[in-house]
Scaffold this motif. Structure first.
Motif, PDB file in Angstrom:
ATOM      1  N   GLN A 177      -6.387   1.529 -12.684  1.00 13.91           N
ATOM      2  CA  GLN A 177      -6.887   2.227 -11.497  1.00 13.91           C
ATOM      3  C   GLN A 177      -7.364   1.247 -10.416  1.00 13.91           C
ATOM      4  O   GLN A 177      -7.035   1.386  -9.243  1.00 13.91           O
ATOM      5  CB  GLN A 177      -8.032   3.141 -11.923  1.00 13.91           C
ATOM      6  CG  GLN A 177      -8.306   4.235 -10.935  1.00 13.91           C
ATOM      7  CD  GLN A 177      -9.324   5.228 -11.482  1.00 13.91           C
ATOM      8  OE1 GLN A 177      -9.300   5.566 -12.661  1.00 13.91           O
ATOM      9  NE2 GLN A 177     -10.199   5.677 -10.633  1.00 13.91           N
ATOM     10  N   VAL A 216      -4.353  -0.510  -8.853  1.00 12.98           N
ATOM     11  CA  VAL A 216      -3.616   0.347  -7.915  1.00 12.98           C
ATOM     12  C   VAL A 216      -4.384   0.441  -6.590  1.00 12.98           C
ATOM     13  O   VAL A 216      -3.784   0.349  -5.501  1.00 12.98           O
ATOM     14  CB  VAL A 216      -3.374   1.749  -8.529  1.00 12.98           C
ATOM     15  CG1 VAL A 216      -2.973   2.756  -7.473  1.00 12.98           C
ATOM     16  CG2 VAL A 216      -2.283   1.670  -9.578  1.00 12.98           C
ATOM     17  N   THR A 217      -5.701   0.573  -6.671  1.00  9.39           N
ATOM     18  CA  THR A 217      -6.508   0.639  -5.447  1.00  9.39           C
ATOM     19  C   THR A 217      -6.350  -0.647  -4.638  1.00  9.39           C
ATOM     20  O   THR A 217      -6.135  -0.612  -3.416  1.00  9.39           O
ATOM     21  CB  THR A 217      -7.996   0.851  -5.806  1.00  9.39           C
ATOM     22  OG1 THR A 217      -8.083   1.954  -6.682  1.00  9.39           O
ATOM     23  CG2 THR A 217      -8.850   1.092  -4.592  1.00  9.39           C
ATOM     24  N   TRP A 247      -2.838  -0.876  -3.176  1.00 12.64           N
ATOM     25  CA  TRP A 247      -2.660   0.102  -2.098  1.00 12.64           C
ATOM     26  C   TRP A 247      -3.319  -0.393  -0.811  1.00 12.64           C
ATOM     27  O   TRP A 247      -2.769  -0.279   0.266  1.00 12.64           O
ATOM     28  CB  TRP A 247      -3.234   1.456  -2.523  1.00 12.64           C
ATOM     29  CG  TRP A 247      -3.424   2.419  -1.405  1.00 12.64           C
ATOM     30  CD1 TRP A 247      -4.615   2.823  -0.883  1.00 12.64           C
ATOM     31  CD2 TRP A 247      -2.408   3.087  -0.642  1.00 12.64           C
ATOM     32  NE1 TRP A 247      -4.409   3.706   0.142  1.00 12.64           N
ATOM     33  CE2 TRP A 247      -3.054   3.890   0.313  1.00 12.64           C
ATOM     34  CE3 TRP A 247      -1.016   3.080  -0.683  1.00 12.64           C
ATOM     35  CZ2 TRP A 247      -2.376   4.681   1.229  1.00 12.64           C
ATOM     36  CZ3 TRP A 247      -0.325   3.874   0.235  1.00 12.64           C
ATOM     37  CH2 TRP A 247      -1.002   4.658   1.164  1.00 12.64           C
ATOM     38  N   ARG A 248      -4.505  -0.956  -0.961  1.00  9.49           N
ATOM     39  CA  ARG A 248      -5.204  -1.425   0.233  1.00  9.49           C
ATOM     40  C   ARG A 248      -4.535  -2.656   0.840  1.00  9.49           C
ATOM     41  O   ARG A 248      -4.546  -2.817   2.046  1.00  9.49           O
ATOM     42  CB  ARG A 248      -6.668  -1.728  -0.108  1.00  9.49           C
ATOM     43  CG  ARG A 248      -7.462  -0.439  -0.295  1.00  9.49           C
ATOM     44  CD  ARG A 248      -8.836  -0.691  -0.790  1.00  9.49           C
ATOM     45  NE  ARG A 248      -9.558   0.570  -0.964  1.00  9.49           N
ATOM     46  CZ  ARG A 248     -10.740   0.668  -1.512  1.00  9.49           C
ATOM     47  NH1 ARG A 248     -11.361  -0.412  -1.942  1.00  9.49           N
ATOM     48  NH2 ARG A 248     -11.332   1.830  -1.628  1.00  9.49           N
ATOM     49  N   GLU A 252       3.279   3.178  -0.886  1.00  7.86           N
ATOM     50  CA  GLU A 252       3.218   3.597  -2.290  1.00  7.86           C
ATOM     51  C   GLU A 252       4.319   2.981  -3.154  1.00  7.86           C
ATOM     52  O   GLU A 252       4.075   2.592  -4.287  1.00  7.86           O
ATOM     53  CB  GLU A 252       3.233   5.120  -2.375  1.00  7.86           C
ATOM     54  CG  GLU A 252       1.956   5.679  -1.797  1.00  7.86           C
ATOM     55  CD  GLU A 252       1.737   7.147  -2.086  1.00  7.86           C
ATOM     56  OE1 GLU A 252       2.668   7.815  -2.541  1.00  7.86           O
ATOM     57  OE2 GLU A 252       0.610   7.613  -1.832  1.00  7.86           O
ATOM     58  N   VAL A 298       3.474  -0.506  -3.879  1.00  8.76           N
ATOM     59  CA  VAL A 298       2.386  -0.562  -4.870  1.00  8.76           C
ATOM     60  C   VAL A 298       2.966  -0.481  -6.274  1.00  8.76           C
ATOM     61  O   VAL A 298       2.630  -1.286  -7.146  1.00  8.76           O
ATOM     62  CB  VAL A 298       1.359   0.586  -4.636  1.00  8.76           C
ATOM     63  CG1 VAL A 298       0.369   0.674  -5.782  1.00  8.76           C
ATOM     64  CG2 VAL A 298       0.614   0.380  -3.331  1.00  8.76           C
ATOM     65  N   CYS A 299       3.874   0.483  -6.484  1.00  7.76           N
ATOM     66  CA  CYS A 299       4.485   0.645  -7.821  1.00  7.76           C
ATOM     67  C   CYS A 299       5.243  -0.621  -8.226  1.00  7.76           C
ATOM     68  O   CYS A 299       5.146  -1.069  -9.374  1.00  7.76           O
ATOM     69  CB  CYS A 299       5.429   1.845  -7.825  1.00  7.76           C
ATOM     70  SG  CYS A 299       4.565   3.399  -7.683  1.00  7.76           S
ATOM     71  N   TYR A 305       2.785  -3.465  -9.015  1.00  7.07           N
ATOM     72  CA  TYR A 305       2.114  -3.144 -10.288  1.00  7.07           C
ATOM     73  C   TYR A 305       3.028  -3.491 -11.464  1.00  7.07           C
ATOM     74  O   TYR A 305       2.613  -4.115 -12.435  1.00  7.07           O
ATOM     75  CB  TYR A 305       1.777  -1.658 -10.249  1.00  7.07           C
ATOM     76  CG  TYR A 305       0.906  -1.122 -11.353  1.00  7.07           C
ATOM     77  CD1 TYR A 305      -0.479  -1.245 -11.294  1.00  7.07           C
ATOM     78  CD2 TYR A 305       1.451  -0.433 -12.434  1.00  7.07           C
ATOM     79  CE1 TYR A 305      -1.286  -0.708 -12.293  1.00  7.07           C
ATOM     80  CE2 TYR A 305       0.648   0.099 -13.428  1.00  7.07           C
ATOM     81  CZ  TYR A 305      -0.714  -0.033 -13.347  1.00  7.07           C
ATOM     82  OH  TYR A 305      -1.517   0.506 -14.329  1.00  7.07           O
TER      83      TYR A 305
END
Lengths: 191, 182
Positions: free
Chosen positions: A42, A45-46, A49-50, A55, A58-59, A62
């Motif tokens: 979590q 991801v935050t 994202w920032r 999105e 981000v994936c 990650y």
């Protein structure tokens, strides 16, 4: 002939037992990856994202982070998993951001609309401000950039940042101050 | 010895507090000379404005929301490239459907006010139990002693001992419940 078939079938059954045992040991030895994902997913991801603001990126970032973790020294668990994943995620995201900025800069001026906006409107345009800051963050030296992203975007404490980066909390505080000063100067130049 | 130590410590504390307030008054961000300078110096104004802009942009970045299922999608995409044996783990399946959860502090922050009130009530009750009732007991004992002395003077020691026997126990706090309620 019959003996041969028997031997062959035995070999196959031993093989499958061996495979099963091997896969069990892999699961046992790499289960910590899933635990890491559960524990820090979590927050990561935050952070991503920032930094990225997209999105799909981000994936991808990650995924890259956890793939690097899974292949760290042939599947070994790093001593400080949190430090490792945060640093890797940060670096992956910054590389992606740089690539994206380079691609954007290659486009002709007419397509990039933000340059045509007048200055007072720009200042109130949150998207413009965010994009400018992202560009400036990618230009920061690594030690300052890591502190800014971990402090301001991942919202970690200075003590935690110190542990992740291997510096003291006070040093992290000084680095953050320097980074903000640099960003302020660069953001003014951008306009 | 201990008293002098205590006095020295208190003095140190006072000096520290005074130093801190003086320094922050003279050199802090709200110092008059600093405000005057900023009002007249365009260079400092520009610097302050640009620092504010950085902080504003950071706040924008932090306040930008993402889709609720982003964590789930990121986990699914990542697990898909892990070893097959790991993919079939129960934990992996749980991660693929995981949604972001608020932190413990955020979750219980709404109860913070009520918890503080409850703690305050408990403290008051304890204080009442310890302080009020023990002083009530003392008050009762002293009253009894005075009454006994009065009786002893008026009707003699023997009769007073009979009315107020020596092994009379001081009343327990439970005896006073009715009294306090009244």
């Amino acid at each position: 002939m019959g003996e041969l078939t028997l031997m062959f079938s035995k070999a196959i059954s031993y093989g499958s037992v061996w495979d099963y045992a091997a896969s069990e040991s892999v699961v046992e030895s790499q289960r910590w990856i899933l635990s890491t994902m559960q524990k820090y997913g979590q927050e990561l991801v935050t952070l991503l994202w920032r930094i990225l603001g997209n999105e799909q990126d981000v994936c991808d970032a990650y995924q890259d982070t956890f793939l690097q973790l899974a292949h760290f020294e042939g599947g070994q668990k790093p001593d400080n998993v949190k430090a490792y994943v945060f640093r890797v995620a940060n670096n992956v995201a910054i590389s992606m951001l740089r690539r994206r900025i380079a691609e954007k800069n290659r486009l002709p001026m007419a397509i990039t609309s933000s340059k045509s906006i007048s200055s007072p409107v720009k200042e109130l345009n949150s998207k413009y401000l965010q994009e400018t800051l992202r560009e400036c963050i990618t230009q920061l030296p690594e030690h300052l950039r890591d502190v800014v992203t971990l402090r301001d975007l991942a919202e970690l404490s200075y003590a935690q940042i110190g542990k992740i980066l291997g510096i003291s909390g006070a040093t992290a505080r000084v680095y953050r101050c320097k980074a903000i000063q640099l960003l302020a100067v660069w953001m003014n130049k951008e306009e | 010895m201990k008293m002098t130590e205590m006095k020295t410590k208190n003095k140190c504390r006072r000096i520290r507090a005074w130093l801190y307030s003086t320094i922050s008054r003279s050199f802090g961000p709200e110092a008059n000379w600093l405000n005057d300078h900023i009002m007249r110096c365009p260079r400092c104004q520009r610097r302050l404005v640009s620092c504010g802009k950085v902080n504003l942009a950071l706040s924008f970045m932090k306040s930008q929301p993402h889709e609720l299922d982003l964590l789930m999608r990121a986990n699914t995409q990542t697990i898909a490239v892990l070893k097959h044996s790991l993919r079939s783990e129960l934990k992996a399946q749980k991660l693929e459907t995981k949604l972001p959860e608020p932190k413990m502090l955020e979750r219980y922050s709404k109860y913070g006010h009520s918890l503080v009130n409850l703690a305050a009530c408990i403290v008051i009750l304890l204080l009442m139990k310890i302080g009020v009732f023990s002083s009530m007991g003392q008050f009762h004992n002293q009253g009894q002693r005075v009454m006994k002395q009065y009786y002893a003077r008026q009707v003699g020691e023997d009769l007073a001992d009979e009315v107020f026997p020596k092994d009379t126990k001081p009343p327990s706090s439970s005896n006073y419940r009715g009294f306090t309620n009244a």
